[in-house]
Design an enzyme around this catalytic site. Structure first.
Site, PDB file in Angstrom:
ATOM      1  CB  CYS A  21      -1.990   3.833  -4.262  1.00  0.00           C
ATOM      2  SG  CYS A  21      -3.204   2.629  -4.802  1.00  0.00           S
TER       3      CYS A  21
ATOM      4  CG  HIS B 155      -2.135  -0.811   1.095  1.00  0.00           C
ATOM      5  ND1 HIS B 155      -3.044  -0.647   0.077  1.00  0.00           N
ATOM      6  CD2 HIS B 155      -2.610  -1.826   1.876  1.00  0.00           C
ATOM      7  CE1 HIS B 155      -4.037  -1.520   0.229  1.00  0.00           C
ATOM      8  NE2 HIS B 155      -3.800  -2.252   1.306  1.00  0.00           N
TER       9      HIS B 155
END
Length: 335
Positions: free
Chosen positions: A141, A90
């Site tokens: 991301c 992440h």
């Protein structure tokens, strides 16, 4: 007599198993990357450190462990060495405080949710000896920006923004609100089971709120002490002014997407040979496997973009940030 260069790598895959943040392909990403760099790029397996959060792993990819391995790699580096840091997991979804420019910055999220920010990576890169190279491959991301000040070689495709993520894919990003909630839960659990964490300190940290850096930072420092990002340490505002900006030729970043985009976590399917992967890592590995000879950093990113389109992923645009010279240099010094 010239010293033989060495190739070293730290590969990190975080699937965050059995949590609300769980992903599928990150561990597969870094295991496949390890196989590729050993077989194709001349890395010695003894110089490749793999950190994953698989249940059986005894050395988890916490912030402390990742930073320790990166520092070890940088300290050992000599002129001519080739260093690789691959992170699959992440990223933090958006800027923590849009009203405070000094608090902006991209971050990756280790398995203990103690983020590593661009400024932390920049501090490491500044310590590299002249003539060595440091490549970051980040399949997370908002990864376009993890090396501050690097020149954008392949950047945003503004006309393609706003395209919806395919419904059968997950994205590799944690919102600030989710991060705060997870840290709040962790602090409460630790304070209830460990005597070293004061319940009053936890309550005070929670009460600082989530609207700016202070809320996240208070919880992190309450849980982890000084083992947190430079952004959360005392005197950060003055200390950051003493850190010189990286020059264009320091660091090479291949990011899975641009700074305002999400990276896709692909479930196992026929498209990926029955295994889950990150879309960016999968396409990078596919391009390398299907190419005879060396690829420049620029060629690799351009081809990976095209492969993502072939997969039907049109809202994710891998980027390249580095100097002109490094853009046209062979990926990982492969000849």
């Amino acid at each position: 007599m010239a010293t033989e260069c060495k190739k070293r790598a730290v590969l990190v895959g975080c699937n965050y198993p059995n949590t609300i943040n769980e992903l599928s392909g990150c561990v597969n990403d870094v295991k496949a990357m390890r196989e590729m760099i050993v077989s194709r790029f001349g890395f010695d397996s003894e110089n490749v450190k793999l950190l994953t959060d698989e249940p059986e792993s005894t050395y988890k990819p916490t912030r402390a462990n990742i930073m320790a391995e990166l520092k070890k790699m940088v300290v050992a580096a000599k002129e001519g060495d080739v260093l690789l840091f691959h992170f699959s997991g992440h990223g933090i979804v958006h800027r923590i405080d849009p009203h405070q420019p000094s608090n902006e910055g991209e971050a990756i999220v280790p398995c203990d949710l103690n983020p590593i920010f661009d400024v932390d990576l920049g501090q490491l890169i500044q310590q590299l000896p002249s003539g060595s190279s440091f490549t970051i491959v980040s399949d997370s991301c908002h990864s376009g920006g993890l090396i501050d000040k690097s020149k954008e070689q392949i950047g945003p495709h503004g006309t393609l923004r706003g395209i919806a993520t395919p419904v059968d894919y997950k994205t590799r990003g944690i919102s600030i609100e989710t991060l705060y909630q997870c840290l709040q839960t962790a602090a409460n659990v630790v304070s209830a089971t460990q005597s070293f964490l004061d319940t009053t300190a936890v309550a005070n940290a929670i009460n600082t709120g989530t609207d700016n850096m202070t809320g996240i930072g208070s919880l992190l420092t309450t849980i982890f002490g000084n083992n947190v990002s430079l952004k959360f340490l005392p005197h950060y505002e003055s200390d950051i002014l003493n850190l010189r900006s990286l020059t264009e030729d320091e660091g090479i970043l291949l990011s899975g997407c641009q700074a305002d985009e999400l990276s896709i976590d692909m479930r196992a399917s026929d498209k990926t040979g029955g295994k889950a992967f990150g879309a960016f890592t999968y396409t990078v590995l596919k391009v390398i496997k299907e190419t005879n000879g060396a690829l420049t950093n620029r060629q690799l990113v351009v081809k990976a973009r095209n492969e993502l389109i072939n997969l039907g992923i049109k809202q994710q645009h891998p980027c390249l940030y580095c100097s002109d010279e490094n853009a046209d240099a062979a990926f990982l010094g492969h000849s």
